[in-house]
Motif scaffolding. Sequence first.
Motif, mmCIF file in Angstrom:
data_model
loop_
_atom_site.group_PDB
_atom_site.id
_atom_site.type_symbol
_atom_site.label_atom_id
_atom_site.label_comp_id
_atom_site.label_asym_id
_atom_site.label_seq_id
_atom_site.Cartn_x
_atom_site.Cartn_y
_atom_site.Cartn_z
ATOM 1 N N GLY A 62 0.918 -0.981 -0.123
ATOM 2 C CA GLY A 62 -0.010 -0.045 0.106
ATOM 3 C C GLY A 62 0.996 1.285 -0.151
ATOM 4 N N SER A 63 -0.002 2.392 0.204
ATOM 5 C CA SER A 63 0.844 3.812 0.240
ATOM 6 C C SER A 63 0.778 4.111 1.550
ATOM 7 N N LEU A 64 1.816 5.481 1.729
ATOM 8 C CA LEU A 64 1.669 5.919 3.233
ATOM 9 C C LEU A 64 1.760 7.360 2.746
ATOM 10 N N THR A 65 1.021 8.225 3.338
ATOM 11 C CA THR A 65 1.196 9.579 3.300
ATOM 12 C C THR A 65 1.137 10.484 4.518
ATOM 13 N N VAL A 66 1.796 11.546 4.808
ATOM 14 C CA VAL A 66 1.881 12.363 5.823
ATOM 15 C C VAL A 66 1.321 13.938 5.168
ATOM 16 N N SER A 67 0.263 14.349 5.774
ATOM 17 C CA SER A 67 -0.065 15.721 5.232
ATOM 18 C C SER A 67 -0.130 16.694 6.554
ATOM 19 N N GLY A 68 -0.341 18.110 6.346
ATOM 20 C CA GLY A 68 -0.772 18.655 7.437
ATOM 21 C C GLY A 68 0.039 20.053 7.163
ATOM 22 N N ASP A 69 0.259 20.445 8.405
ATOM 23 C CA ASP A 69 0.895 22.146 8.658
ATOM 24 C C ASP A 69 1.639 22.156 9.766
ATOM 25 N N ASP A 70 1.690 23.534 10.343
ATOM 26 C CA ASP A 70 2.578 24.022 11.357
ATOM 27 C C ASP A 70 1.718 23.444 12.727
ATOM 28 N N LYS A 71 0.493 23.296 12.559
ATOM 29 C CA LYS A 71 -0.355 22.988 13.597
ATOM 30 C C LYS A 71 -0.738 21.751 13.749
ATOM 31 N N GLY A 72 -0.614 20.775 12.882
ATOM 32 C CA GLY A 72 -0.668 19.332 13.063
ATOM 33 C C GLY A 72 -0.656 18.722 11.863
ATOM 34 N N SER A 73 -0.719 17.417 12.110
ATOM 35 C CA SER A 73 -0.526 16.390 10.891
ATOM 36 C C SER A 73 -1.371 15.267 10.779
ATOM 37 N N SER A 74 -1.365 14.438 9.761
ATOM 38 C CA SER A 74 -2.326 13.458 9.620
ATOM 39 C C SER A 74 -1.301 12.276 8.772
ATOM 40 N N PHE A 75 -1.689 11.009 9.482
ATOM 41 C CA PHE A 75 -0.598 9.785 8.765
ATOM 42 C C PHE A 75 -1.689 8.852 8.392
ATOM 43 N N VAL A 76 -1.640 8.717 7.195
ATOM 44 C CA VAL A 76 -2.407 7.785 6.422
ATOM 45 C C VAL A 76 -1.623 6.516 5.629
ATOM 46 N N VAL A 77 -2.351 5.177 5.859
ATOM 47 C CA VAL A 77 -2.094 4.031 5.355
ATOM 48 C C VAL A 77 -3.301 3.613 4.513
ATOM 49 N N ASP A 78 -3.078 3.565 3.351
ATOM 50 C CA ASP A 78 -4.043 2.927 2.385
ATOM 51 C C ASP A 78 -3.467 1.767 1.779
ATOM 52 N N ALA A 79 -3.738 0.639 2.339
ATOM 53 C CA ALA A 79 -3.270 -0.688 1.859
ATOM 54 C C ALA A 79 -4.256 -1.872 1.688
ATOM 55 N N SER A 80 -3.795 -3.094 1.171
ATOM 56 C CA SER A 80 -4.668 -4.071 1.042
ATOM 57 C C SER A 80 -3.947 -5.464 1.576
ATOM 58 N N ILE A 81 -4.642 -6.408 2.206
ATOM 59 C CA ILE A 81 -3.881 -7.416 2.583
ATOM 60 C C ILE A 81 -4.734 -8.664 1.824
ATOM 61 N N ASP A 82 -3.624 -9.375 1.119
ATOM 62 C CA ASP A 82 -4.002 -10.703 0.409
ATOM 63 C C ASP A 82 -3.634 -11.933 0.903
ATOM 64 N N VAL A 83 -4.323 -12.871 1.195
ATOM 65 C CA VAL A 83 -3.901 -14.200 1.913
ATOM 66 C C VAL A 83 -4.671 -15.062 0.913
ATOM 67 N N LYS A 84 -3.754 -15.986 0.014
ATOM 68 C CA LYS A 84 -4.198 -16.874 -0.789
ATOM 69 C C LYS A 84 -4.163 -18.435 -0.182
ATOM 70 N N ILE A 85 -5.149 -18.588 0.650
ATOM 71 C CA ILE A 85 -5.545 -19.922 1.317
ATOM 72 C C ILE A 85 -7.033 -20.315 1.023
ATOM 73 N N PRO A 86 -7.282 -21.209 0.649
ATOM 74 C CA PRO A 86 -8.733 -21.510 0.176
ATOM 75 C C PRO A 86 -9.730 -21.510 1.534
ATOM 76 N N LEU A 87 -10.786 -21.155 1.691
ATOM 77 C CA LEU A 87 -11.716 -21.124 2.576
ATOM 78 C C LEU A 87 -11.314 -20.480 3.737
ATOM 79 N N PHE A 88 -9.991 -20.334 4.044
ATOM 80 C CA PHE A 88 -9.582 -19.512 5.456
ATOM 81 C C PHE A 88 -8.891 -18.206 5.311
ATOM 82 N N GLY A 89 -8.668 -17.791 3.908
ATOM 83 C CA GLY A 89 -8.147 -16.680 3.549
ATOM 84 C C GLY A 89 -8.779 -15.429 4.118
ATOM 85 N N LYS A 90 -10.050 -15.176 4.128
ATOM 86 C CA LYS A 90 -10.569 -14.047 4.632
ATOM 87 C C LYS A 90 -10.593 -13.916 5.895
#
Length: 161
Positions: A105-133
């Motif tokens: 996924g992607s990582l982002t830091v945004s904001g200004d001198d008064k504060g900031s936000s840290f964002v993670v936008d990713a995906s998790i993929d497990v390739k195991i039949p029946l139990f993956g989800k």
Amino acid sequence: MATPLAFTAHSTHSMTAVRAAFANEQYWKDRIEAVGGPNARIDSLRIDGDNVRVEMTQTIPASELPAQITNIKPNGLIIPRIETWHGNGGTVEAHVDGAPANINGSLTVSGDDKGSSFVVDASIDVKIPLFGKKIEAAIQQHLTELLEREAEFTDNWLSSH
């Protein structure tokens, strides 16, 4: 289909301060020690101005995992992870050793001198039949908790440095 991992943390510290922490070798050493889990370590760290690449190995002990995971990985999860930062954005890649599980996924830091936000936008993929989800959901929960601890650590570290 992969399970999304969406995480946002807010800080009273400026975006500039957060990015300066990410470009500080001691920050990474302190963070892995404080929140990396048992036997966590930094495998490689390269800092070149705003460009940062950190390779780390983190663990989730079996005692913190649901049965559907410990049935497959009875000794817990070893998770090699790479964070790469370029300016205010970056990427995260991780996988579970010995299992068909990947996080990207992607990582982002945004904001200004008064504060900031840290964002993670990713995906998790497990390739195991029946139990993956189910496994993806458990990984999502643990990664969200880890990201919360890392964000709290970063705020505290910035306050004390």
